[in-house]
Design a protein around this motif. Structure first.
Motif, PDB file in Angstrom:
ATOM      1  N   ARG A  78       0.925  -1.230   0.152  1.00  0.00           N
ATOM      2  CA  ARG A  78       0.097   0.029  -0.118  1.00  0.00           C
ATOM      3  C   ARG A  78       0.785   1.310   0.011  1.00  0.00           C
ATOM      4  O   ARG A  78       0.663   2.174  -0.762  1.00  0.00           O
ATOM      5  N   ASP A  79       1.984   1.195   0.905  1.00  0.00           N
ATOM      6  CA  ASP A  79       2.824   2.270   0.891  1.00  0.00           C
ATOM      7  C   ASP A  79       3.572   2.629  -0.285  1.00  0.00           C
ATOM      8  O   ASP A  79       3.796   3.811  -0.992  1.00  0.00           O
ATOM      9  N   LEU A  80       3.869   1.355  -0.865  1.00  0.00           N
ATOM     10  CA  LEU A  80       4.624   1.596  -2.587  1.00  0.00           C
ATOM     11  C   LEU A  80       3.784   2.167  -3.418  1.00  0.00           C
ATOM     12  O   LEU A  80       4.032   3.107  -4.339  1.00  0.00           O
ATOM     13  N   ARG A  81       2.575   1.765  -3.549  1.00  0.00           N
ATOM     14  CA  ARG A  81       1.329   2.420  -4.319  1.00  0.00           C
ATOM     15  C   ARG A  81       1.550   3.826  -4.104  1.00  0.00           C
ATOM     16  O   ARG A  81       1.192   4.774  -4.986  1.00  0.00           O
ATOM     17  N   ARG A  82       1.120   4.217  -2.903  1.00  0.00           N
ATOM     18  CA  ARG A  82       1.280   5.602  -2.620  1.00  0.00           C
ATOM     19  C   ARG A  82       2.489   6.415  -3.189  1.00  0.00           C
ATOM     20  O   ARG A  82       2.372   7.499  -3.598  1.00  0.00           O
ATOM     21  N   VAL A  83       3.600   5.847  -2.857  1.00  0.00           N
ATOM     22  CA  VAL A  83       4.958   6.478  -3.584  1.00  0.00           C
ATOM     23  C   VAL A  83       4.733   6.736  -5.095  1.00  0.00           C
ATOM     24  O   VAL A  83       5.027   7.651  -5.637  1.00  0.00           O
ATOM     25  N   LEU A  84       4.252   5.327  -5.721  1.00  0.00           N
ATOM     26  CA  LEU A  84       3.868   5.537  -7.237  1.00  0.00           C
ATOM     27  C   LEU A  84       2.989   6.687  -7.579  1.00  0.00           C
ATOM     28  O   LEU A  84       2.921   7.431  -8.443  1.00  0.00           O
ATOM     29  N   LEU A  85       2.176   6.979  -6.887  1.00  0.00           N
ATOM     30  CA  LEU A  85       0.972   7.823  -7.097  1.00  0.00           C
ATOM     31  C   LEU A  85       1.319   9.272  -7.011  1.00  0.00           C
ATOM     32  O   LEU A  85       1.051  10.206  -7.784  1.00  0.00           O
ATOM     33  N   GLY A  86       2.221   9.281  -5.654  1.00  0.00           N
ATOM     34  CA  GLY A  86       2.743  10.742  -5.580  1.00  0.00           C
ATOM     35  C   GLY A  86       3.728  11.075  -6.577  1.00  0.00           C
ATOM     36  O   GLY A  86       3.987  12.281  -6.893  1.00  0.00           O
ATOM     37  N   THR A  87       4.548  10.073  -7.021  1.00  0.00           N
ATOM     38  CA  THR A  87       5.588  10.131  -7.927  1.00  0.00           C
ATOM     39  C   THR A  87       4.682  10.839  -9.073  1.00  0.00           C
ATOM     40  O   THR A  87       5.361  11.940 -10.120  1.00  0.00           O
ATOM     41  N   GLY A  88       3.733  10.272  -9.701  1.00  0.00           N
ATOM     42  CA  GLY A  88       3.077  10.569 -10.964  1.00  0.00           C
ATOM     43  C   GLY A  88       2.608  12.177 -10.809  1.00  0.00           C
ATOM     44  O   GLY A  88       2.336  12.907 -11.670  1.00  0.00           O
ATOM     45  N   ALA A  89       1.837  12.246  -9.280  1.00  0.00           N
ATOM     46  CA  ALA A  89       1.072  13.656  -9.055  1.00  0.00           C
ATOM     47  C   ALA A  89       2.443  14.774  -9.326  1.00  0.00           C
ATOM     48  O   ALA A  89       2.037  15.781  -9.797  1.00  0.00           O
ATOM     49  N   ILE A  90       3.663  14.471  -8.816  1.00  0.00           N
ATOM     50  CA  ILE A  90       4.689  15.393  -8.759  1.00  0.00           C
ATOM     51  C   ILE A  90       5.032  15.761 -10.380  1.00  0.00           C
ATOM     52  O   ILE A  90       5.155  16.735 -10.627  1.00  0.00           O
ATOM     53  N   LEU A  91       5.123  14.552 -11.080  1.00  0.00           N
ATOM     54  CA  LEU A  91       5.479  14.689 -12.492  1.00  0.00           C
ATOM     55  C   LEU A  91       4.407  15.501 -13.312  1.00  0.00           C
ATOM     56  O   LEU A  91       4.682  15.755 -14.428  1.00  0.00           O
ATOM     57  N   LEU A  92       3.443  15.464 -12.880  1.00  0.00           N
ATOM     58  CA  LEU A  92       2.046  16.145 -13.546  1.00  0.00           C
ATOM     59  C   LEU A  92       2.525  17.741 -13.623  1.00  0.00           C
ATOM     60  O   LEU A  92       1.828  18.229 -14.432  1.00  0.00           O
ATOM     61  N   VAL A  93       3.302  18.013 -12.690  1.00  0.00           N
ATOM     62  CA  VAL A  93       3.367  19.768 -12.412  1.00  0.00           C
ATOM     63  C   VAL A  93       4.317  20.039 -13.816  1.00  0.00           C
ATOM     64  O   VAL A  93       3.884  21.039 -14.586  1.00  0.00           O
ATOM     65  N   PRO A  94       5.429  19.492 -14.178  1.00  0.00           N
ATOM     66  CA  PRO A  94       6.001  20.074 -15.051  1.00  0.00           C
ATOM     67  C   PRO A  94       5.316  19.681 -16.491  1.00  0.00           C
ATOM     68  O   PRO A  94       5.370  20.578 -17.518  1.00  0.00           O
ATOM     69  N   LEU A  95       4.438  18.478 -16.478  1.00  0.00           N
ATOM     70  CA  LEU A  95       3.600  18.321 -17.639  1.00  0.00           C
ATOM     71  C   LEU A  95       2.644  19.229 -18.120  1.00  0.00           C
ATOM     72  O   LEU A  95       2.598  19.647 -19.199  1.00  0.00           O
ATOM     73  N   VAL A  96       1.971  19.877 -16.943  1.00  0.00           N
ATOM     74  CA  VAL A  96       1.171  20.866 -17.086  1.00  0.00           C
ATOM     75  C   VAL A  96       1.727  22.228 -17.494  1.00  0.00           C
ATOM     76  O   VAL A  96       1.096  23.115 -18.140  1.00  0.00           O
ATOM     77  N   ALA A  97       2.950  22.269 -16.675  1.00  0.00           N
ATOM     78  CA  ALA A  97       3.630  23.733 -17.032  1.00  0.00           C
ATOM     79  C   ALA A  97       4.045  23.707 -18.424  1.00  0.00           C
ATOM     80  O   ALA A  97       4.105  24.866 -19.095  1.00  0.00           O
ATOM     81  N   MET A  98       4.379  22.510 -19.228  1.00  0.00           N
ATOM     82  CA  MET A  98       4.691  22.915 -20.556  1.00  0.00           C
ATOM     83  C   MET A  98       3.723  23.281 -21.306  1.00  0.00           C
ATOM     84  O   MET A  98       4.139  23.547 -22.385  1.00  0.00           O
TER      85      MET A  98
END
Length: 108
Positions: free
Chosen positions: A18-38
């Motif tokens: 469960r915690d590793l899934r949260r890490v992956l979801l958090g990683t995806g959320a953080i990577l959405l920031v530069p994707l949207v900024a682009m």
């Protein structure tokens, strides 16, 4: 090893998963920031390799934190591990971004 219910695995493995899934979801959320900024500015110009390296770095550090702290009992120990990993993340990120140490991974 078999658990009491006859199935392989333990409750602890479910918590780690469960915690590793949260890490992956958090990683995806953080990577959405530069994707949207682009989409809104030309100052952010990442390619696929940039996203892949950032994803591996963020997910790797997050997963390492989960795995290292799962058996620690005190919050002080978890904070120390977290602080060290955060410092490592920031130093590697800065090196990749601007090459503050001039190492080969920064392209210098």
């Amino acid at each position: 090893m078999r658990a009491r219910n006859g199935k392989f695995g333990t409750r602890d493995e479910g918590i780690v998963a469960r915690d590793l899934r949260r890490v992956l979801l958090g990683t995806g959320a953080i990577l959405l920031v530069p994707l949207v900024a682009m989409r809104f500015t030309a100052e952010v110009n990442w390619d696929v390799l940039d996203f892949a390296v950032a994803g591996v770095l963020l997910a790797g550090i997050g997963s390492l934190y989960v795995l290292l702290t799962r058996k620690l009992r005190t919050a002080t120990q978890r904070r120390a591990i977290g602080g060290g990993l955060l410092l490592t993340l920031m130093l590697v990120w800065a090196e990749l971004a601007v090459g503050i140490f001039g190492s080969p991974i920064a392209g210098s």
